[in-house]
Scaffold this motif. Structure first.
Motif: not given
Lengths: 224, 293
Positions: A20-21, A24, A26, B95, B98-99
């Protein structure tokens, strides 16, 4: 185990990595930027390729490459392709880093041979042998499951997994002792890079390339 | 000095609820599907409660929020229930990094506005290496989940303990210890896979008789330094051991596993997770039986 010969002649290998990297559109980090080395090919698929190279050998060519974005604008989020070996064996690479059904990166490798199959992931190694083989005396005919508890070597300092702990320790020890012929070599890095380069160009297998004069593209052949 | 707060002999763990299984990814997957809705989780926690297990030792996983809501709404049903939060749930942060990248991720976990928010905006807290301030705020952010619930012991997860221990960032342990005591009246607990090394550092920091949770099992699985050193450490050093992974992910038969742990002197608690009433009852009964002998 795969190299022991117990599986007989290896005819197929499959390497999968999901996680799950990018979930979405953006994204604001280097992962979503091609120029900074982002994308599922460089970040995820490399590991799956490296495993294939280590377990089954370096494929001679790749085909049927799919590099698609699921959410990202600039990079691919999934990579699929076929792998081909000169001896006729084949493989598949399946990588998708936009899969939230996985809690974290999850990698699995399966190897099929004329005498059975091995599937390995983080926690266990499932072996099926059609016939017992002298090279794996502890593994009988039929199913054998080995767990991480009995195949993992203990580390002297544990940090987030024996594999990472052993790796960082080995790296530091290599620097300290100026070891240059260690487990990981520039050769294996280059081999992984070469497969990645093939995936980027989807270079057809040399043997499959038609002779130059008659060569026509797929569309040209359709219209002729 | 006050007498140390007693810890229950048996604590209930949460790995099974969040798709964590150290034996099989497939099993983890099946559990993740089974426990995706709160009622399935509550059925198991209820079963454990009815077997006399009053303490839930859980990570600060996002999904723990709904479990906490349930317990807040049903206090009369579980008047003596306690949570032992284990922070942080590392993947939540990984996470986010990462985002959003490092700084933005940090900003998202910290309270909006305020002096520190402003400092952070300018990168000042980071530039000043004001780790203590950031750490306290992160602990507070994690503890919001448990507001109004009893949290007498607060643990730091092994991924953080062992990283800080490994790089020698020792002062963080003191900050953690003092902050959970001062802000939450709680005792600090440390989860680690490197108990003997951690004890040296906690001794050095003057953290006395610490609660330390680590793998303790007959196989020596993930007991860094080796099983003999662990046995010696448990027998001779002053700390309050909490044993986890006693079954080594199910490799050791339950009776044999628990016999081993109960034979070690001074182990205060055993934490285990299970998904079925039968397994909970069996494990609890074994601990009760073998703790007496």
């Amino acid at each position: 185990m795969a190299k022991s010969g117990a599986l007989g002649a290896i005819h197929h290998v499959r390497s999968e990595a999901y996680g799950p990297v990018v979930l979405r559109p953006k994204g604001s980090t280097w992962r979503s930027s091609k120029n900074e080395g982002g994308g599922a090919l460089y970040d995820y698929a490399c590991h799956a390729v490296d495993l294939v190279n280590f377990i089954a050998g370096v494929p001679d060519s790749v085909s049927g490459v799919v590099r698609h974005s699921v959410f990202s604008n600039d990079v691919e989020d999934e990579v699929y392709c076929s792998l081909h070996y000169a001896n006729g064996a084949s493989g598949q690479l399946c990588v998708n880093w936009s899969d939230e059904s996985f809690r974290k990166m999850s990698t699995k490798v399966s190897v099929w041979g004329t005498n059975g199959r091995i599937t390995a992931d983080r926690q266990e190694c499932q072996i099926f042998l059609r016939e017992a083989h002298a090279s794996l005396p502890d593994t009988g005919r039929g199913w054998t499951v080995r767990y991480t508890t009995d195949v993992t070597e203990e580390v002297w300092y544990y940090l987030r997994g024996e594999e990472y702990s052993a790796q960082i320790d080995y790296f530091v020890q290599s620097i300290k002792s100026r070891r240059s012929n260690g487990e990981n070599t520039f050769r294996s890095a280059l081999e992984a890079d070469r497969v990645v380069a093939d995936i980027l160009t989807d270079r057809p297998a040399p043997a499959a390339a038609p002779a130059a004069p008659e060569s026509k593209g797929f569309l040209a052949r359709l219209s002729s | 000095m006050n007498a140390p707060l007693p810890i229950d002999r048996v604590l209930f763990g949460d790995n099974q609820f969040f798709g964590i299984n150290h034996m099989s990814e497939e099993k983890a997957h099946v559990q993740q599907m089974r426990f995706q809705d709160l009622p399935a989780v509550m059925d198991v926690l209820d079963a454990a409660y009815q077997e006399g297990i009053r303490t839930f030792m859980c990570t600060t996983h996002d999904r723990v929020a709904e479990i906490c809501d349930y317990f807040r709404a049903n206090r009369e049903k579980y008047p003596d229930y306690r949570f032992y939060p284990c922070m942080p749930y590392a993947h939540k942060y990984a996470n986010a990094v990462t985002e959003h990248g490092m700084i933005e991720a940090l900003r998202r976990f910290l309270p909006e506005g305020g002096a520190v928010g402003a400092m952070l905006k300018g990168g000042l807290a980071l530039a000043n290496k004001d780790v203590d301030t950031i750490m306290r705020l992160l602990i507070d952010a994690e503890m919001k989940l448990f507001q109004g619930l009893s949290t007498p012991v607060i643990f730091v997860q092994n991924v953080v303990t062992d990283l800080l221990l490994g790089v020698g960032f020792k002062q963080c342990f003191r900050t953690f210890h003092d902050h959970v005591r001062d802000a939450y009246g709680a005792e600090a607990g440390f989860i680690t896979m490197n108990t003997p090394l951690l004890l040296d550092v906690l001794d050095e920091l003057g953290i006395e008789n610490p609660i330390v949770c680590s793998n303790i099992n007959k196989l020596g699985f993930r007991m860094c330094g080796g099983i003999e050193l662990y046995e010696r450490t448990i027998a001779t050093r002053r700390f309050r051991p909490v044993a986890m992974s006693v079954l080594a992910s199910g490799v050791i038969p339950p009776r044999e596993a628990i016999e081993y742990v109960c034979r070690q002197p001074r182990i205060e608690s055993i934490v285990f997770g299970a998904s079925s009433r039968g397994n909970i009852r069996q494990t609890k009964a074994l601990i009760d039986e073998l703790s007496l002998t």
